[in-house]
Design a protein around this motif. Structure first.
Motif, PDB file in Angstrom:
ATOM      1  N   MET A  40     122.245  90.015  77.190  1.00  0.00           N
ATOM      2  CA  MET A  40     123.201  88.935  77.048  1.00  0.00           C
ATOM      3  C   MET A  40     124.409  89.416  76.259  1.00  0.00           C
ATOM      4  O   MET A  40     124.270  90.139  75.284  1.00  0.00           O
ATOM      5  N   VAL A  41     125.582  88.963  76.704  1.00  0.00           N
ATOM      6  CA  VAL A  41     126.834  89.259  76.012  1.00  0.00           C
ATOM      7  C   VAL A  41     127.646  87.968  75.909  1.00  0.00           C
ATOM      8  O   VAL A  41     127.390  86.997  76.626  1.00  0.00           O
TER       9      VAL A  41
ATOM     10  N   ALA B 272     131.920  79.834  86.790  1.00  0.00           N
ATOM     11  CA  ALA B 272     130.854  80.190  85.848  1.00  0.00           C
ATOM     12  C   ALA B 272     129.492  79.857  86.436  1.00  0.00           C
ATOM     13  O   ALA B 272     128.547  80.663  86.331  1.00  0.00           O
ATOM     14  N   ALA B 273     129.366  78.700  87.066  1.00  0.00           N
ATOM     15  CA  ALA B 273     128.091  78.326  87.689  1.00  0.00           C
ATOM     16  C   ALA B 273     127.710  79.319  88.777  1.00  0.00           C
ATOM     17  O   ALA B 273     126.539  79.704  88.895  1.00  0.00           O
ATOM     18  N   GLN B 274     128.668  79.766  89.550  1.00  0.00           N
ATOM     19  CA  GLN B 274     128.394  80.751  90.609  1.00  0.00           C
ATOM     20  C   GLN B 274     127.912  82.080  90.039  1.00  0.00           C
ATOM     21  O   GLN B 274     127.130  82.775  90.669  1.00  0.00           O
ATOM     22  N   HIS B 275     128.379  82.421  88.848  1.00  0.00           N
ATOM     23  CA  HIS B 275     128.016  83.686  88.209  1.00  0.00           C
ATOM     24  C   HIS B 275     126.830  83.549  87.257  1.00  0.00           C
ATOM     25  O   HIS B 275     126.423  84.531  86.633  1.00  0.00           O
ATOM     26  N   GLY B 276     126.289  82.339  87.092  1.00  0.00           N
ATOM     27  CA  GLY B 276     125.182  82.129  86.168  1.00  0.00           C
ATOM     28  C   GLY B 276     125.575  82.306  84.715  1.00  0.00           C
ATOM     29  O   GLY B 276     124.769  82.754  83.897  1.00  0.00           O
ATOM     30  N   VAL B 277     126.815  81.948  84.383  1.00  0.00           N
ATOM     31  CA  VAL B 277     127.359  82.151  83.041  1.00  0.00           C
ATOM     32  C   VAL B 277     127.456  80.806  82.325  1.00  0.00           C
ATOM     33  O   VAL B 277     127.829  79.797  82.922  1.00  0.00           O
ATOM     34  N   THR B 278     127.116  80.783  81.032  1.00  0.00           N
ATOM     35  CA  THR B 278     127.266  79.590  80.208  1.00  0.00           C
ATOM     36  C   THR B 278     128.485  79.749  79.310  1.00  0.00           C
ATOM     37  O   THR B 278     129.064  80.832  79.216  1.00  0.00           O
TER      38      THR B 278
ATOM     39  N   GLY C  25     126.338  85.387  79.004  1.00  0.00           N
ATOM     40  CA  GLY C  25     125.405  85.661  80.088  1.00  0.00           C
ATOM     41  C   GLY C  25     125.162  87.138  80.226  1.00  0.00           C
ATOM     42  O   GLY C  25     125.456  87.928  79.324  1.00  0.00           O
ATOM     43  N   ASP C  26     124.652  87.516  81.397  1.00  0.00           N
ATOM     44  CA  ASP C  26     124.427  88.940  81.617  1.00  0.00           C
ATOM     45  C   ASP C  26     125.786  89.625  81.745  1.00  0.00           C
ATOM     46  O   ASP C  26     126.773  88.999  82.130  1.00  0.00           O
TER      47      ASP C  26
ATOM     48  N   GLU D  17     125.548  83.323  71.038  1.00  0.00           N
ATOM     49  CA  GLU D  17     125.036  82.120  70.358  1.00  0.00           C
ATOM     50  C   GLU D  17     123.894  81.468  71.132  1.00  0.00           C
ATOM     51  O   GLU D  17     123.253  80.572  70.627  1.00  0.00           O
ATOM     52  N   GLY D  18     123.672  81.880  72.377  1.00  0.00           N
ATOM     53  CA  GLY D  18     122.581  81.298  73.150  1.00  0.00           C
ATOM     54  C   GLY D  18     122.924  79.962  73.794  1.00  0.00           C
ATOM     55  O   GLY D  18     122.086  79.069  73.878  1.00  0.00           O
TER      56      GLY D  18
END
Length: 88
Positions: free
Chosen positions: A1-2, A25-31, A48-49, A80-81
């Motif tokens: 995670m970065v 962001a949703a398409q990339h799985g990013v929060t 995310g990754d 931060e998760g």
């Protein structure tokens, strides 16, 4: 995670930057989150990754089709998760 924080300058408000960022962001799985700043810039945090976050940073360099990005700062930060992506 970065985790990466970006601040984008140019014609970036009023062009659906935040909503398109959320969908990308949703398409990339990013929060994370995205918000307009009072001075006309847009600030966003991506978690995310590494590949997903890099994809969002690359997207932010050009923004949605109606945006004109003239500059962008990029800073890595401690993770931060975060569990969702929100428009602030």
């Amino acid at each position: 995670m970065v985790r990466t924080r970006v601040v984008v300058s140019g014609e970036v408000q009023g062009v659906y930057f935040r909503d398109t960022c959320r969908r990308t962001a949703a398409q990339h799985g990013v929060t994370g989150w995205v918000r307009n700043l009072p001075d006309g810039r847009v600030e966003a945090v991506f978690e995310g990754d590494p590949e997903g976050v890099e994809g969002l940073v690359a997207w932010a360099r050009r923004g949605p089709s109606r945006a004109t990005v003239t500059a962008m700062t990029v800073h890595d930060e401690p993770v931060e998760g975060l569990t969702t992506f929100e428009i602030r």
